[in-house]
Design a protein around this motif. Sequence first.
Motif, PDB file in Angstrom:
ATOM      1  N   ASP A 165      86.066  52.324  92.392  1.00  0.00           N
ATOM      2  CA  ASP A 165      84.705  52.352  91.454  1.00  0.00           C
ATOM      3  C   ASP A 165      84.402  51.073  91.192  1.00  0.00           C
ATOM      4  OD1 ASP A 165      86.985  51.384  89.698  1.00  0.00           O
ATOM      5  OD2 ASP A 165      86.412  53.098  88.196  1.00  0.00           O
ATOM      6  N   MET A 166      84.767  49.890  91.716  1.00  0.00           N
ATOM      7  CA  MET A 166      84.575  48.568  91.302  1.00  0.00           C
ATOM      8  C   MET A 166      83.643  48.142  92.828  1.00  0.00           C
ATOM      9  SD  MET A 166      83.859  45.556  89.899  1.00  0.00           S
ATOM     10  CE  MET A 166      85.110  45.578  88.377  1.00  0.00           C
ATOM     11  N   PRO A 167      82.336  47.904  92.548  1.00  0.00           N
ATOM     12  CA  PRO A 167      81.358  47.522  93.539  1.00  0.00           C
ATOM     13  C   PRO A 167      81.468  46.145  94.382  1.00  0.00           C
ATOM     14  CG  PRO A 167      80.162  48.312  91.589  1.00  0.00           C
ATOM     15  CD  PRO A 167      81.369  47.984  91.310  1.00  0.00           C
ATOM     16  N   PHE A 168      81.106  45.907  95.222  1.00  0.00           N
ATOM     17  CA  PHE A 168      81.144  44.547  95.929  1.00  0.00           C
ATOM     18  C   PHE A 168      79.972  43.881  95.130  1.00  0.00           C
ATOM     19  CE2 PHE A 168      83.045  46.458 100.158  1.00  0.00           C
ATOM     20  CZ  PHE A 168      84.105  46.096  99.870  1.00  0.00           C
ATOM     21  N   VAL A 169      79.961  42.383  94.986  1.00  0.00           N
ATOM     22  CA  VAL A 169      79.182  41.564  94.792  1.00  0.00           C
ATOM     23  C   VAL A 169      78.790  40.592  95.732  1.00  0.00           C
ATOM     24  CG1 VAL A 169      79.861  41.694  92.497  1.00  0.00           C
ATOM     25  CG2 VAL A 169      80.893  39.734  93.857  1.00  0.00           C
ATOM     26  N   THR A 170      77.600  39.989  95.676  1.00  0.00           N
ATOM     27  CA  THR A 170      77.321  38.888  96.759  1.00  0.00           C
ATOM     28  C   THR A 170      76.905  37.382  95.800  1.00  0.00           C
ATOM     29  OG1 THR A 170      75.787  38.350  98.498  1.00  0.00           O
ATOM     30  CG2 THR A 170      74.744  39.367  96.767  1.00  0.00           C
ATOM     31  N   SER A 171      76.428  36.711  96.488  1.00  0.00           N
ATOM     32  CA  SER A 171      76.186  35.327  95.591  1.00  0.00           C
ATOM     33  C   SER A 171      75.295  34.404  96.461  1.00  0.00           C
ATOM     34  CB  SER A 171      77.534  34.626  95.653  1.00  0.00           C
ATOM     35  OG  SER A 171      77.868  34.044  96.911  1.00  0.00           O
ATOM     36  N   ASP A 172      74.893  33.161  95.882  1.00  0.00           N
ATOM     37  CA  ASP A 172      74.036  32.296  96.611  1.00  0.00           C
ATOM     38  C   ASP A 172      74.610  31.535  97.805  1.00  0.00           C
ATOM     39  OD1 ASP A 172      75.786  30.619  95.213  1.00  0.00           O
ATOM     40  OD2 ASP A 172      74.190  30.128  93.500  1.00  0.00           O
ATOM     41  N   ASN A 173      75.939  31.809  98.102  1.00  0.00           N
ATOM     42  CA  ASN A 173      76.523  31.299  99.294  1.00  0.00           C
ATOM     43  C   ASN A 173      77.330  32.657  99.687  1.00  0.00           C
ATOM     44  OD1 ASN A 173      77.411  29.645 101.168  1.00  0.00           O
ATOM     45  ND2 ASN A 173      79.188  28.850  99.887  1.00  0.00           N
ATOM     46  N   PRO A 174      76.555  33.519 100.209  1.00  0.00           N
ATOM     47  CA  PRO A 174      77.579  34.956 100.419  1.00  0.00           C
ATOM     48  C   PRO A 174      78.348  34.883 101.951  1.00  0.00           C
ATOM     49  CG  PRO A 174      75.213  35.117 101.291  1.00  0.00           C
ATOM     50  CD  PRO A 174      75.316  33.748 100.635  1.00  0.00           C
ATOM     51  N   ALA A 175      78.051  34.110 103.005  1.00  0.00           N
ATOM     52  CA  ALA A 175      78.989  34.166 103.955  1.00  0.00           C
ATOM     53  C   ALA A 175      80.193  33.173 103.839  1.00  0.00           C
ATOM     54  CB  ALA A 175      78.105  33.740 105.394  1.00  0.00           C
ATOM     55  N   ILE A 176      81.337  33.518 103.259  1.00  0.00           N
ATOM     56  CA  ILE A 176      82.269  32.691 102.965  1.00  0.00           C
ATOM     57  C   ILE A 176      83.170  32.490 104.278  1.00  0.00           C
ATOM     58  CG2 ILE A 176      84.411  32.643 101.340  1.00  0.00           C
ATOM     59  CD1 ILE A 176      81.575  32.389 100.132  1.00  0.00           C
ATOM     60  N   LEU A 177      83.354  31.215 104.487  1.00  0.00           N
ATOM     61  CA  LEU A 177      84.451  30.830 105.552  1.00  0.00           C
ATOM     62  C   LEU A 177      85.536  30.519 104.728  1.00  0.00           C
ATOM     63  CD1 LEU A 177      85.361  30.029 108.315  1.00  0.00           C
ATOM     64  CD2 LEU A 177      84.393  27.933 107.759  1.00  0.00           C
ATOM     65  N   THR A 178      86.714  31.158 104.990  1.00  0.00           N
ATOM     66  CA  THR A 178      88.018  30.896 104.525  1.00  0.00           C
ATOM     67  C   THR A 178      89.246  30.981 105.572  1.00  0.00           C
ATOM     68  OG1 THR A 178      89.653  31.312 102.538  1.00  0.00           O
ATOM     69  CG2 THR A 178      88.413  33.144 103.942  1.00  0.00           C
ATOM     70  N   ASN A 179      90.514  30.776 105.398  1.00  0.00           N
ATOM     71  CA  ASN A 179      91.306  30.491 106.410  1.00  0.00           C
ATOM     72  C   ASN A 179      92.689  30.858 105.822  1.00  0.00           C
ATOM     73  OD1 ASN A 179      93.102  29.597 108.405  1.00  0.00           O
ATOM     74  ND2 ASN A 179      91.289  29.089 109.726  1.00  0.00           N
ATOM     75  N   TYR A 253      75.703  37.768  92.453  1.00  0.00           N
ATOM     76  CA  TYR A 253      74.789  38.846  91.996  1.00  0.00           C
ATOM     77  C   TYR A 253      75.380  40.308  92.286  1.00  0.00           C
ATOM     78  CZ  TYR A 253      71.409  35.143  93.058  1.00  0.00           C
ATOM     79  OH  TYR A 253      70.849  33.830  92.913  1.00  0.00           O
ATOM     80  N   PHE A 254      74.963  41.230  91.614  1.00  0.00           N
ATOM     81  CA  PHE A 254      75.417  42.536  91.501  1.00  0.00           C
ATOM     82  C   PHE A 254      74.318  43.593  91.327  1.00  0.00           C
ATOM     83  CE2 PHE A 254      76.151  40.827  87.181  1.00  0.00           C
ATOM     84  CZ  PHE A 254      75.772  41.884  86.494  1.00  0.00           C
ATOM     85  N   ARG A 255      74.443  44.680  91.597  1.00  0.00           N
ATOM     86  CA  ARG A 255      73.572  45.834  91.406  1.00  0.00           C
ATOM     87  C   ARG A 255      73.279  46.397  90.121  1.00  0.00           C
ATOM     88  NH1 ARG A 255      71.469  50.055  95.923  1.00  0.00           N
ATOM     89  NH2 ARG A 255      69.791  51.207  94.786  1.00  0.00           N
ATOM     90  N   ASP A 256      74.481  46.940  89.555  1.00  0.00           N
ATOM     91  CA  ASP A 256      74.412  47.786  88.564  1.00  0.00           C
ATOM     92  C   ASP A 256      74.686  47.134  87.231  1.00  0.00           C
ATOM     93  OD1 ASP A 256      74.850  50.064  86.521  1.00  0.00           O
ATOM     94  OD2 ASP A 256      76.447  51.018  87.624  1.00  0.00           O
ATOM     95  N   TRP A 257      73.692  46.914  86.115  1.00  0.00           N
ATOM     96  CA  TRP A 257      73.697  46.285  85.153  1.00  0.00           C
ATOM     97  C   TRP A 257      74.892  46.786  84.271  1.00  0.00           C
ATOM     98  CZ3 TRP A 257      73.038  41.857  82.970  1.00  0.00           C
ATOM     99  CH2 TRP A 257      73.006  41.461  81.588  1.00  0.00           C
ATOM    100  N   ASP A 258      75.199  47.897  84.341  1.00  0.00           N
ATOM    101  CA  ASP A 258      76.187  48.666  83.329  1.00  0.00           C
ATOM    102  C   ASP A 258      77.439  48.096  83.725  1.00  0.00           C
ATOM    103  OD1 ASP A 258      74.341  50.207  82.043  1.00  0.00           O
ATOM    104  OD2 ASP A 258      74.547  51.962  83.452  1.00  0.00           O
ATOM    105  N   ARG A 259      77.774  47.382  84.748  1.00  0.00           N
ATOM    106  CA  ARG A 259      79.134  47.115  85.198  1.00  0.00           C
ATOM    107  C   ARG A 259      79.105  45.428  84.843  1.00  0.00           C
ATOM    108  NH1 ARG A 259      82.035  50.550  88.486  1.00  0.00           N
ATOM    109  NH2 ARG A 259      83.458  49.097  87.555  1.00  0.00           N
ATOM    110  N   HIS A 263      82.277  42.806  85.975  1.00  0.00           N
ATOM    111  CA  HIS A 263      82.006  41.692  86.750  1.00  0.00           C
ATOM    112  C   HIS A 263      82.319  40.115  86.295  1.00  0.00           C
ATOM    113  CE1 HIS A 263      80.738  44.231  89.968  1.00  0.00           C
ATOM    114  NE2 HIS A 263      79.696  44.473  89.476  1.00  0.00           N
ATOM    115  N   LEU A 264      82.037  40.282  84.919  1.00  0.00           N
ATOM    116  CA  LEU A 264      82.112  39.031  84.208  1.00  0.00           C
ATOM    117  C   LEU A 264      83.569  38.628  83.999  1.00  0.00           C
ATOM    118  CD1 LEU A 264      81.159  36.665  82.550  1.00  0.00           C
ATOM    119  CD2 LEU A 264      80.670  38.094  80.502  1.00  0.00           C
ATOM    120  N   ALA A 265      84.473  39.886  83.667  1.00  0.00           N
ATOM    121  CA  ALA A 265      85.983  39.480  83.477  1.00  0.00           C
ATOM    122  C   ALA A 265      86.485  39.462  84.697  1.00  0.00           C
ATOM    123  CB  ALA A 265      86.359  40.924  82.831  1.00  0.00           C
ATOM    124  N   ALA A 266      85.876  39.953  85.780  1.00  0.00           N
ATOM    125  CA  ALA A 266      86.692  39.506  87.191  1.00  0.00           C
ATOM    126  C   ALA A 266      86.568  37.962  87.356  1.00  0.00           C
ATOM    127  CB  ALA A 266      86.069  40.323  88.066  1.00  0.00           C
TER     128      ALA A 266
END
Length: 366
Positions: A165-179, A253-259, A263-266
């Motif tokens: 029940d926790m949606p995915f979020v995105t950001s101003d740098n959404p394609a994250i390269l990690t390793n 960025y996220f879609r549902d304002w009610d969440r 998202h802030l706590a996360a």
Amino acid sequence: MAFNKNQHFVPKVHLRPFSLDGENLAISLINLRQMKPIPNAPVKNQCSSDYFYGRDPKLESAINFVENNYGEVVRLLEDGHPTVDGRVNIVLKRFAYLQYLRTESASRAASEMVLALQDVPGSDIPMPPMREAILAAVQAAMLHFNETMKIVDDLKLCLVRNHTDMPFVTSDNPAILTNRLHLQRRHKALNGFGVKSAGAIFVLPLNSQLCGILYDGAVYSYDGRERWIDAAKPADIAALNALQVLGCASNVYFRDWDRREDHLAAAKLVVDRRPSSRHTVTHLVLEETNDWGEYYSVKPITDIRNGEKAMVHVKTNHPCPASWPSFLRFRANAGAYSNNTGAGLTREWCLAAGFVRGDRYRKVSV
């Protein structure tokens, strides 16, 4: 002249699924500097700048071509298309790589590397304003994409379906390269990492319920079938969302304002893991030359004298997540290629395709 003055470095086609009612007009966000949620931010003003790519209509058209195909593929997946066919595979790979190269954060990082050279005493490198340096970096990145877009073709693609029940979020740098290999097994991979490195992982959220992952199949394997992963563990979704917080410039960025409070706590849980500086700059000065070569030593920039031969080393400070998705695991026989130099660990494809130069590479266990 470019068709549009206001050019997005994260396209509206990516932000659409995260916008209010999917209408691409308004979107909710968390600004990490203020650490507060903001409702109904205009999508047209997000992740954009006047003539960010310059004024070349051919460049803008080429970018639009990649974006349009990406938008069609995401809509196809949203409609329940069950098969990750060749088109879906290549479009998501191309878009993820393009998006990784072209954000304002990436371009600012590239320009800062150049600007670091100008601080060296005696440097005759002209100093452009930061805005001009960013524009030059963007255009160089687009040329680099055209020349190297196949560098990600060997990476495996899987799609994560979010069953929590926790949606995915995105950001101003959404394609994250990690390793994970480099960050978690530091004794095996001591150098920094990039796109050509063994163990590379790209994470790109597609909408609130879908996330694309590109990964090095010689290092990792996943629990799933036919490129789909059904994720039911909240910790796995939290780990993927944390990468957006760790890697973004300013906004999540996220879609549902009610969440918003969720998202802030996360975000608050992981924000302290963001590096205080995206780069560490080290200056080195020539100390000795002999038959074996040149030897440099590290010096504070304030101790470098005008006329001394110097080098500048810029290291990217990658954020290290506190946890990783449980479904993407190290293979028992994980392997990479190395020639025991500072080039580090690389993938077989990058060697075969010429993206990595050098000799005496051999396969090693990681």
